[in-house]
Structure formats: structure tokens, C-alpha cells
Design an enzyme around this catalytic site. Structure first.
Site, PDB file in Angstrom:
ATOM      1  N   GLY A  11     -22.177 -40.474  25.617  1.00 32.51           N
ATOM      2  CA  GLY A  11     -20.899 -40.061  25.032  1.00 32.51           C
ATOM      3  C   GLY A  11     -20.016 -39.410  26.084  1.00 32.51           C
ATOM      4  N   GLY A  12     -20.207 -39.816  27.343  1.00 33.54           N
ATOM      5  CA  GLY A  12     -19.533 -39.170  28.455  1.00 33.54           C
ATOM      6  C   GLY A  12     -18.037 -39.398  28.534  1.00 33.54           C
ATOM      7  N   THR A  13     -17.514 -40.365  27.791  1.00 26.57           N
ATOM      8  CA  THR A  13     -16.058 -40.592  27.815  1.00 26.57           C
ATOM      9  C   THR A  13     -15.359 -39.879  26.666  1.00 26.57           C
ATOM     10  OG1 THR A  13     -16.284 -42.632  26.528  1.00 26.57           O
ATOM     11  CG2 THR A  13     -16.275 -42.837  28.937  1.00 26.57           C
ATOM     12  N   LEU A  16     -15.674 -33.946  24.460  1.00 21.18           N
ATOM     13  CA  LEU A  16     -16.526 -32.974  25.143  1.00 21.18           C
ATOM     14  C   LEU A  16     -17.327 -33.639  26.259  1.00 21.18           C
ATOM     15  CD1 LEU A  16     -17.496 -30.041  25.280  1.00 21.18           C
ATOM     16  CD2 LEU A  16     -19.327 -30.656  23.685  1.00 21.18           C
ATOM     17  N   GLY A  17     -17.708 -34.896  26.059  1.00 25.33           N
ATOM     18  CA  GLY A  17     -18.548 -35.590  27.026  1.00 25.33           C
ATOM     19  C   GLY A  17     -17.969 -35.622  28.422  1.00 25.33           C
ATOM     20  N   ARG A  36     -21.945 -47.808  27.632  1.00 25.67           N
ATOM     21  CA  ARG A  36     -22.413 -48.598  26.492  1.00 25.67           C
ATOM     22  C   ARG A  36     -21.897 -50.033  26.602  1.00 25.67           C
ATOM     23  NH1 ARG A  36     -21.577 -44.212  21.687  1.00 25.67           N
ATOM     24  NH2 ARG A  36     -22.042 -45.960  20.312  1.00 25.67           N
ATOM     25  N   LYS A  45     -11.562 -46.032  28.583  1.00 23.98           N
ATOM     26  CA  LYS A  45     -12.951 -45.610  28.794  1.00 23.98           C
ATOM     27  C   LYS A  45     -13.509 -46.212  30.079  1.00 23.98           C
ATOM     28  CE  LYS A  45     -14.307 -44.512  24.050  1.00 23.98           C
ATOM     29  NZ  LYS A  45     -15.263 -44.779  22.947  1.00 23.98           N
ATOM     30  N   LYS A 139     -27.160 -33.271  11.180  1.00 22.87           N
ATOM     31  CA  LYS A 139     -27.662 -32.610  12.388  1.00 22.87           C
ATOM     32  C   LYS A 139     -29.071 -32.054  12.171  1.00 22.87           C
ATOM     33  CE  LYS A 139     -23.240 -31.510  14.574  1.00 22.87           C
ATOM     34  NZ  LYS A 139     -22.303 -30.467  15.060  1.00 22.87           N
TER      35      LYS A 139
END
Length: 313
Positions: A11-13, A16-17, A36, A45, A139
Site C-alpha cells: 500500500g506504498g502509494t 499513509l503508505g 501490485r 501510482k 481489524k
């Protein structure tokens, strides 16, 4: 200090990522970012991933729909941080992490997993109302899977993202502060906790090689940022040299308005309800099974909310 852990960020893009990638690189970690395979032609992205590569990150191809690719990605690192979205108005992907848990379990080499938490502690939200409780319930499903699999973890509870909450003076649907008026939740005096997103990332990365945070929840409670909505408004008023016109929304009025919204909006408003009417972020003490980040890492100079607000002048 031994060698710093290698980190895979999933989720780096995202919102928060991308900050986690930056903080990981700045703190000297060999940083891997999952690219991904279903990214398609999302040019923004792709360009962000290429910029990470220029900064020294390594891109790893993988997909939640391809178990083997996840296992192979995980085998290259020591720590996995997941920052997939849990916000319904963007995309709610929390349960996708169950596939990641399976991959981490099979790989067998991960010494720490930070799942996508970063908000209200779901373990404290057993009495949350519908429909917003789905976020906390999902969660907790992921937490149970992590713990049942015996995967070492750290849960980061970062409370309120400043960008979403402070910019709009804590009002839903607003991300820029008004110079004219504000609507307060009740008397506006319930305490909340606001953290700059860049600081959230810095604190999160610091936890991963710290034995004090192993298998614990880490709360982000920077002392100067424990404020009520009214106090946030007063900081803004001081900066602009002007009093805002204030009106108030009772708890019942808020709930009535919420019922008329779409599902995704209701989920988000439920969170506002618990934070600003019930004080769910501050109505408990941190126990022996948890830690507080600003005490663990006093060298991190966090952004205070009065300074954060100055960017809107």
C-alpha cells in the site's frame, strides 16, 4: 545496534503508505515496496513507484490474488508493514490482509508485522455503533488471524490524522479551515488526539526494531496535540486574529443527520461520533500491555497543531 531490518511496505502509494516509504528510507532501512500487478494504467501510482525506486527503494511485483507472489515478496524482508485503506469513502480493504497473514505464515521468516491500523484502537471499540463498527470489527478479525498464526506484531494506534481532522476544524466534509464559522460537536470540549501523518510514519518505522514494542499496541499521544475541537478552533482563531461564529450540534442532531447519509458516509460519521461525543481516544489509560510513542522516542520532534495550522494561513 545491529543491522536495521529490511522492510516491505504494502500500500506504498497510498495516503499513509507513501509517508511510510519516505520514513523507512530516511531511517536507513532497506525498503521494498509491493508493486501490485493489477495496477494497470494508473499513471500516478506508477510514477510514484518509480520515484521511490530513484530514492533507493526496491520494487517487488506481487498481488493479493497471487498467493505465491506474496510469499516470495515476504521472504525477501524481515518486517512487513501494510497500509491498505480502511476508509470507506476511499476503499475498504482491511480483510484483504488475511491473504497477507497466510503468506507471512507460510514464509516463516517475518520478525514483525504491522497491519493496517493507524487509527482508533479497535480493541477499545466493542461498543461502537453501526455501521461504523465494521472498520473495528474487520481489524479485530485480522488481529485474531495474526495472533492465531503466532506472527510477531506491533499495532500502531495513531488516533486522528491531522490532514483529515485539523484542516477542517474537525468538521466532516471539510479539509480547509473556515475564516467565518464552525459547527461544534456538543460543547466541543471532548478531548481528542491529532497527529501529523508524516509523524505517524516516523513513529511507526521506529517501532519495528524496538523490543519494547514487540507484540504490543503503540499509541501515538503527543502531549501538545491532545486537544478538544474547541481548542483546535481557538488555535486557529489566534492565528487569524478573528473569532469564528460558532454553532453547536447536539448528539441526537448529529445522529439524525448521519441516518440520512449513504453507507460510506455513515461509516465515517460513526467514527466522528465516537471521537467527538464520547472521547473514545482519551477515555482510557495506557496499560502495561501497550506503549506510548512520544515517551519511547522523545527525539522525534513532532509537529504541534498550532504549527500545523499555519500552513492554511
Amino acid at each position: 545496534m545491529g543491522l536495521k531490518s529490511k522492510i516491505l511496505i504494502i500500500g506504498g502509494t497510498g495516503y499513509l503508505g507513501k509517508r511510510l516509504v519516505k520514513a523507512s528510507l530516511e531511517q536507513g532501512h532497506e525498503t521494498f515496496v509491493l508493486q501490485r500487478s493489477e495496477i494497470g494504467v494508473d499513471i500516478e501510482k506508477i510514477q510514484m513507484l518509480l520515484s521511490f525506486k530513484k530514492q533507493g527503494a526496491r520494487l517487488v511485483i506481487g498481488s493479493f490474488d497471487d498467493h505465491r507472489s506474496l510469499v516470495e515478496a515476504v521472504k525477501q524482508v524481515d518486517v512487513v508493514i501494510c497500509a491498505v485503506s480502511g476508509v470507506h469513502i476511499r476503499s475498504h480493504q482491511i480483510l484483504l490482509q488475511l491473504k497477507l497473514v497466510d503468506a507471512i505464515k507460510e514464509a516463516g521468516n517475518i520478525k514483525r508485522f504491522l497491519p493496517s491500523e493507524f487509527g482508533t484502537d479497535p480493541a477499545k471499540m466493542g461498543d461502537a455503533i453501526e455501521p461504523g463498527r465494521v472498520t473495528f470489527d474487520d481489524k479485530m478479525v485480522v488481529r485474531k488471524a495474526i495472533e492465531d498464526a503466532g506472527i510477531p506484531f506491533t499495532y500502531v494506534s495513531a488516533n486522528c490524522f491531522a490532514g483529515y481532522m485539523v484542516g477542517g476544524l474537525c468538521q466532516p466534509g471539510h479539509i480547509l479551515p473556515s475564516r467565518e464559522s464552525v459547527v461544534l460537536f456538543g460543547d466541543g470540549n471532548q478531548k481528542s488526539i491529532f497527529v501529523d501523518e508524516d509523524d505517524i510514519a516516523k513513529y511507526a518505522i521506529r517501532t519495528i526494531d524496538d523490543p519494547r514494542t514487540l507484540n504490543k499496541t503503540v499509541y501515538l499521544r503527543p502531549p501538545a496535540n491532545i486537544l478538544s475541537q474547541r481548542e483546535v478552533v481557538e488555535l486557529w482563531e489566534k492565528l487569524i486574529g478573528k473569532q469564528l461564529k460558532k454553532s453547536s450540534l447536539s448528539e441526537q442532531e448529529f445522529l439524525n443527520i448521519m441516518k440520512g447519509q449513504g453507507y460510506a458516509e455513515q461509516v465515517g460519521l460513526t467514527h466522528y461520533y465516537h471521537v467527538f461525543y464520547h472521547g473514545c481516544l482519551t477515555n482510557f489509560e495506557i496499560g502495561d500491555d501497550a506503549e506510548e510513542a512520544s515517551l519511547l522516542y522523545p527525539d522525534i520532534k513532532y509537529t504541534k497543531i498550532d504549527d500545523y495550522l499555519k500552513q492554511y494561513l
